[in-house]
Scaffold this motif. Sequence first.
Motif, PDB file in Angstrom:
ATOM      1  N   GLY A  13       1.064  -0.883  -0.143  1.00 27.95           N
ATOM      2  CA  GLY A  13      -0.128  -0.002   0.209  1.00 27.95           C
ATOM      3  C   GLY A  13       0.569   0.995   0.034  1.00 27.95           C
ATOM      4  N   GLU A  14      -0.075   2.599  -0.398  1.00 28.24           N
ATOM      5  CA  GLU A  14       1.026   3.603  -0.290  1.00 28.24           C
ATOM      6  C   GLU A  14       1.451   3.633   1.011  1.00 28.24           C
ATOM      7  N   GLY A  15       2.555   4.416   0.627  1.00 26.35           N
ATOM      8  CA  GLY A  15       2.758   5.112   2.428  1.00 26.35           C
ATOM      9  C   GLY A  15       3.660   3.976   3.249  1.00 26.35           C
ATOM     10  N   GLY A  16       3.471   2.384   2.241  1.00 28.15           N
ATOM     11  CA  GLY A  16       4.119   0.921   3.475  1.00 28.15           C
ATOM     12  C   GLY A  16       5.766   1.199   2.667  1.00 28.15           C
ATOM     13  N   ILE A  17       6.541   0.332   4.311  1.00 22.65           N
ATOM     14  CA  ILE A  17       7.792  -0.232   3.494  1.00 22.65           C
ATOM     15  C   ILE A  17       7.651  -1.107   3.373  1.00 22.65           C
ATOM     16  N   PHE A  18       8.758  -1.696   1.935  1.00 24.66           N
ATOM     17  CA  PHE A  18       9.039  -3.387   1.538  1.00 24.66           C
ATOM     18  C   PHE A  18      10.554  -3.641   1.747  1.00 24.66           C
ATOM     19  N   THR A  19      11.188  -4.720   1.567  1.00 25.36           N
ATOM     20  CA  THR A  19      12.413  -4.901   1.270  1.00 25.36           C
ATOM     21  C   THR A  19      12.480  -5.675   0.046  1.00 25.36           C
ATOM     22  N   TYR A  20      13.560  -5.301  -0.394  1.00 28.66           N
ATOM     23  CA  TYR A  20      13.946  -7.078  -1.869  1.00 28.66           C
ATOM     24  C   TYR A  20      13.931  -7.935  -1.281  1.00 28.66           C
ATOM     25  N   THR A  21      14.293  -8.118   0.248  1.00 28.29           N
ATOM     26  CA  THR A  21      14.472  -9.567   0.793  1.00 28.29           C
ATOM     27  C   THR A  21      12.937 -10.391   1.026  1.00 28.29           C
ATOM     28  N   SER A  22      12.147  -9.339   0.855  1.00 26.40           N
ATOM     29  CA  SER A  22      10.775  -9.547   1.466  1.00 26.40           C
ATOM     30  C   SER A  22       9.827  -9.927   0.363  1.00 26.40           C
ATOM     31  N   LEU A  23      10.382  -9.375  -0.972  1.00 24.69           N
ATOM     32  CA  LEU A  23       9.789  -9.385  -2.316  1.00 24.69           C
ATOM     33  C   LEU A  23      10.797 -10.623  -2.484  1.00 24.69           C
ATOM     34  N   ARG A  24      11.904 -11.109  -2.834  1.00 20.42           N
ATOM     35  CA  ARG A  24      12.498 -12.492  -3.118  1.00 20.42           C
ATOM     36  C   ARG A  24      11.423 -13.588  -2.493  1.00 20.42           C
TER      37      ARG A  24
END
Length: 216
Positions: A13-24
């Motif tokens: 969601g807009e304003g949310g934080i993620f990492t490439y690790t979580s995407l992988r």
Amino acid sequence: MKRVALWLATEVGEGGIFTYTSLREVFPSTTQIDRRVRDLRERGWRIDTARHDGTLGSDERRLVSVGEPVWESGKGPGKKAGGLNGARRREVLMKDGNICRSCGITPGEEYAESYETAQLDIARRPVRHADGSVSTELITECRRCRMGAPQAETDEARTIAAIGGLGSMERKLLASWVKADQREFGKVELLWAAYRTMPEGSRALFRDSLEASLQP
């Protein structure tokens, strides 16, 4: 890219934080996950890094705003609407002097505050004309400037009209800069520019030091 975009829009969601690790972890079979994210930026998605948002860790990304819904039918991978071929891209770069038209950096040049080197992109800049209409024109920008100011707009009529407020010597000086497509900044101007980029605490210390230097 479609699956990554839909996950970011619905789960982060807009304003949310993620990492490439979580995407992988979510998409273990997807290769070059960082490239999929960069492709989204080309479609109007604003995704900030620690360079743009000091509250983020080095591996964190913030989804500031969702752009084109690439998961919808007829959108997403493939040739983008208004996409540029290599010849057109080279033409824009050549006309712009192969420099970022926002900060003046050249490709491969290091940013002053880091070891990061600049990469140039072709951005689409809204231009407001004298009749009030707005068109979109191509301009060369480095990736940092393009991501940092996605809503930048050129007020063509206002800028041209401002020439009338200059004196004769000022117009000649400006004309020389325009002809050379560059200008040399003096020490005072460079210090002023550096001062404007400082946090408030540093600006206060700078002001105090400057005042002290003026005392007899």
